[in-house]
Design a protein around this motif. Structure first.
Motif, PDB file in Angstrom:
ATOM      1  N   LYS A   1      -8.222   5.394   1.648  1.00  0.00           N
ATOM      2  CA  LYS A   1      -7.063   4.541   1.449  1.00  0.00           C
ATOM      3  C   LYS A   1      -5.822   5.420   1.456  1.00  0.00           C
ATOM      4  O   LYS A   1      -5.798   6.463   0.812  1.00  0.00           O
ATOM      5  CB  LYS A   1      -7.172   3.779   0.131  1.00  0.00           C
ATOM      6  CG  LYS A   1      -8.334   2.807   0.113  1.00  0.00           C
ATOM      7  CD  LYS A   1      -8.396   2.038  -1.174  1.00  0.00           C
ATOM      8  CE  LYS A   1      -9.549   1.047  -1.159  1.00  0.00           C
ATOM      9  NZ  LYS A   1      -9.587   0.256  -2.402  1.00  0.00           N
ATOM     10  N   GLU A   2      -4.820   4.980   2.215  1.00  0.00           N
ATOM     11  CA  GLU A   2      -3.551   5.709   2.310  1.00  0.00           C
ATOM     12  C   GLU A   2      -2.415   4.804   1.867  1.00  0.00           C
ATOM     13  O   GLU A   2      -2.472   3.592   2.064  1.00  0.00           O
ATOM     14  CB  GLU A   2      -3.252   6.108   3.764  1.00  0.00           C
ATOM     15  CG  GLU A   2      -4.103   7.161   4.353  1.00  0.00           C
ATOM     16  CD  GLU A   2      -3.622   7.497   5.755  1.00  0.00           C
ATOM     17  OE1 GLU A   2      -2.586   8.195   5.891  1.00  0.00           O
ATOM     18  OE2 GLU A   2      -4.264   7.044   6.716  1.00  0.00           O
ATOM     19  N   SER A   3      -1.390   5.422   1.336  1.00  0.00           N
ATOM     20  CA  SER A   3      -0.155   4.704   1.061  1.00  0.00           C
ATOM     21  C   SER A   3       0.950   5.369   1.868  1.00  0.00           C
ATOM     22  O   SER A   3       1.197   6.568   1.722  1.00  0.00           O
ATOM     23  CB  SER A   3       0.177   4.737  -0.434  1.00  0.00           C
ATOM     24  OG  SER A   3       1.318   3.948  -0.675  1.00  0.00           O
ATOM     25  N   ILE A   4       1.586   4.587   2.720  1.00  0.00           N
ATOM     26  CA  ILE A   4       2.606   5.078   3.644  1.00  0.00           C
ATOM     27  C   ILE A   4       3.967   4.514   3.222  1.00  0.00           C
ATOM     28  O   ILE A   4       4.081   3.330   2.902  1.00  0.00           O
ATOM     29  CB  ILE A   4       2.307   4.613   5.091  1.00  0.00           C
ATOM     30  CG1 ILE A   4       0.875   4.951   5.508  1.00  0.00           C
ATOM     31  CG2 ILE A   4       3.321   5.169   6.079  1.00  0.00           C
ATOM     32  CD1 ILE A   4       0.539   6.402   5.578  1.00  0.00           C
ATOM     33  N   LEU A   5       4.974   5.365   3.222  1.00  0.00           N
ATOM     34  CA  LEU A   5       6.348   4.926   2.969  1.00  0.00           C
ATOM     35  C   LEU A   5       7.126   5.099   4.256  1.00  0.00           C
ATOM     36  O   LEU A   5       7.202   6.208   4.804  1.00  0.00           O
ATOM     37  CB  LEU A   5       6.978   5.766   1.853  1.00  0.00           C
ATOM     38  CG  LEU A   5       8.442   5.441   1.531  1.00  0.00           C
ATOM     39  CD1 LEU A   5       8.579   4.031   0.959  1.00  0.00           C
ATOM     40  CD2 LEU A   5       9.011   6.471   0.575  1.00  0.00           C
ATOM     41  N   ASP A   6       7.689   3.989   4.769  1.00  0.00           N
ATOM     42  CA  ASP A   6       8.500   4.122   5.986  1.00  0.00           C
ATOM     43  C   ASP A   6       9.976   4.278   5.627  1.00  0.00           C
ATOM     44  O   ASP A   6      10.369   4.140   4.466  1.00  0.00           O
ATOM     45  CB  ASP A   6       8.242   2.981   6.978  1.00  0.00           C
ATOM     46  CG  ASP A   6       8.786   1.625   6.553  1.00  0.00           C
ATOM     47  OD1 ASP A   6       9.625   1.557   5.628  1.00  0.00           O
ATOM     48  OD2 ASP A   6       8.378   0.627   7.169  1.00  0.00           O
ATOM     49  N   SER A   7      10.778   4.589   6.622  1.00  0.00           N
ATOM     50  CA  SER A   7      12.195   4.879   6.374  1.00  0.00           C
ATOM     51  C   SER A   7      12.991   3.649   5.940  1.00  0.00           C
ATOM     52  O   SER A   7      14.123   3.772   5.493  1.00  0.00           O
ATOM     53  CB  SER A   7      12.837   5.523   7.602  1.00  0.00           C
ATOM     54  OG  SER A   7      12.714   4.673   8.733  1.00  0.00           O
ATOM     55  N   ASP A   8      12.401   2.458   6.047  1.00  0.00           N
ATOM     56  CA  ASP A   8      13.047   1.248   5.551  1.00  0.00           C
ATOM     57  C   ASP A   8      12.660   0.951   4.099  1.00  0.00           C
ATOM     58  O   ASP A   8      13.080  -0.059   3.537  1.00  0.00           O
ATOM     59  CB  ASP A   8      12.657   0.041   6.418  1.00  0.00           C
ATOM     60  CG  ASP A   8      13.232   0.135   7.825  1.00  0.00           C
ATOM     61  OD1 ASP A   8      14.255   0.836   8.014  1.00  0.00           O
ATOM     62  OD2 ASP A   8      12.651  -0.496   8.739  1.00  0.00           O
ATOM     63  N   GLY A   9      11.830   1.830   3.500  1.00  0.00           N
ATOM     64  CA  GLY A   9      11.427   1.659   2.113  1.00  0.00           C
ATOM     65  C   GLY A   9      10.167   0.823   1.919  1.00  0.00           C
ATOM     66  O   GLY A   9       9.792   0.532   0.790  1.00  0.00           O
ATOM     67  N   ASN A  10       9.526   0.422   3.012  1.00  0.00           N
ATOM     68  CA  ASN A  10       8.299  -0.365   2.908  1.00  0.00           C
ATOM     69  C   ASN A  10       7.125   0.528   2.515  1.00  0.00           C
ATOM     70  O   ASN A  10       6.988   1.645   3.024  1.00  0.00           O
ATOM     71  CB  ASN A  10       7.986  -1.054   4.241  1.00  0.00           C
ATOM     72  CG  ASN A  10       9.077  -2.017   4.647  1.00  0.00           C
ATOM     73  OD1 ASN A  10       9.471  -2.883   3.880  1.00  0.00           O
ATOM     74  ND2 ASN A  10       9.591  -1.848   5.859  1.00  0.00           N
ATOM     75  N   LYS A  11       6.274   0.024   1.621  1.00  0.00           N
ATOM     76  CA  LYS A  11       5.061   0.728   1.198  1.00  0.00           C
ATOM     77  C   LYS A  11       3.891   0.046   1.898  1.00  0.00           C
ATOM     78  O   LYS A  11       3.566  -1.100   1.600  1.00  0.00           O
ATOM     79  CB  LYS A  11       4.923   0.690  -0.312  1.00  0.00           C
ATOM     80  CG  LYS A  11       6.079   1.412  -0.996  1.00  0.00           C
ATOM     81  CD  LYS A  11       6.094   1.120  -2.489  1.00  0.00           C
ATOM     82  CE  LYS A  11       7.343   1.675  -3.124  1.00  0.00           C
ATOM     83  NZ  LYS A  11       8.494   0.788  -2.999  1.00  0.00           N
ATOM     84  N   ILE A  12       3.250   0.759   2.842  1.00  0.00           N
ATOM     85  CA  ILE A  12       2.253   0.159   3.721  1.00  0.00           C
ATOM     86  C   ILE A  12       0.872   0.734   3.428  1.00  0.00           C
ATOM     87  O   ILE A  12       0.679   1.946   3.493  1.00  0.00           O
ATOM     88  CB  ILE A  12       2.633   0.418   5.195  1.00  0.00           C
ATOM     89  CG1 ILE A  12       4.058  -0.098   5.455  1.00  0.00           C
ATOM     90  CG2 ILE A  12       1.627  -0.229   6.137  1.00  0.00           C
ATOM     91  CD1 ILE A  12       4.685   0.433   6.704  1.00  0.00           C
TER      92      ILE A  12
ATOM     93  N   GLN B   1      12.101   4.009  11.596  1.00  0.00           N
ATOM     94  CA  GLN B   1      12.179   5.162  12.496  1.00  0.00           C
ATOM     95  C   GLN B   1      11.141   6.236  12.178  1.00  0.00           C
ATOM     96  O   GLN B   1      10.799   7.029  13.027  1.00  0.00           O
ATOM     97  CB  GLN B   1      13.582   5.786  12.435  1.00  0.00           C
ATOM     98  CG  GLN B   1      14.661   4.861  12.925  1.00  0.00           C
ATOM     99  CD  GLN B   1      14.511   4.549  14.401  1.00  0.00           C
ATOM    100  OE1 GLN B   1      14.297   5.424  15.214  1.00  0.00           O
ATOM    101  NE2 GLN B   1      14.610   3.271  14.740  1.00  0.00           N
ATOM    102  N   SER B   2      10.673   6.272  10.935  1.00  0.00           N
ATOM    103  CA  SER B   2       9.698   7.294  10.548  1.00  0.00           C
ATOM    104  C   SER B   2       8.885   6.807   9.362  1.00  0.00           C
ATOM    105  O   SER B   2       9.226   5.816   8.728  1.00  0.00           O
ATOM    106  CB  SER B   2      10.412   8.603  10.195  1.00  0.00           C
ATOM    107  OG  SER B   2      11.219   8.416   9.047  1.00  0.00           O
TER     108      SER B   2
END
Length: 166
Positions: free
Chosen positions: A85-96, A3-4
């Motif tokens: 380079k970016e590290s993204i954390l989504d609301s499901d806990g995935n590190k993208i 969701q985010s």
């Protein structure tokens, strides 16, 4: 499906080496469809697509060194290569991982301001000749102004047109 998402880290790299200090903010080049109004002989105006363009990119870097500032000069015609380079954390806990690869020219650079106890932050801006966005290993955008490669959203926008003229 998440969701985010939140950016938890950004690092600018040049020639494969991370820049000293901290990348405070990065704005990649945005791809924009160029259109124009078509009204000749019409009661209501229509729109036609003329092509695409890339808007300028920019970033803010804390801890600029003299060597890096000199490399990022404003010499006429100097092409510069940057990778963000970016590290993204989504609301499901995935590190993208996101990877933005840019070549182009730096058009503005300088220290933001000088005040006691403020961070030493420099702002840089430029335009891109090439831009490639990869998210989690998948190419999303890949644009090259010189070769007219235009992949947007994973779709080659020019493939059918080039096939029509070959």
């Amino acid at each position: 499906m998440s969701q985010s998402s939140t950016t938890l880290g950004i690092a600018a790299h040049t020639n494969g080496v991370p820049l000293i200090g901290k990348t405070k903010e990065f704005k990649p080049p945005t791809v924009e469809k160029v259109t124009e109004g078509v009204s000749g002989g019409r009661a209501i105006e229509g729109t036609r697509t003329k092509g695409w363009k890339m808007n300028p990119w920019s970033f803010q870097q804390e801890g600029m060194t003299a060597e890096i500032a000199n490399q990022m000069g404003l010499g006429a015609g100097d092409t510069y290569s940057l990778t963000f380079k970016e590290s993204i954390l989504d609301s499901d806990g995935n590190k993208i991982p996101y990877v933005h690869e840019i070549t182009g020219e730096i058009t503005k650079r300088g220290k933001d301001s000088s005040k006691t106890t403020d961070e030493d932050v420099w702002s840089l801006e430029g335009f891109a000749n090439t831009y490639k966005l990869t998210i989690n290993g998948t190419v999303v955008d890949d644009i090259n102004i010189k070769t007219q490669k235009v992949i947007i959203g994973g779709v080659d926008q020019m493939a059918d047109h080039l096939a029509n003229i070959r």
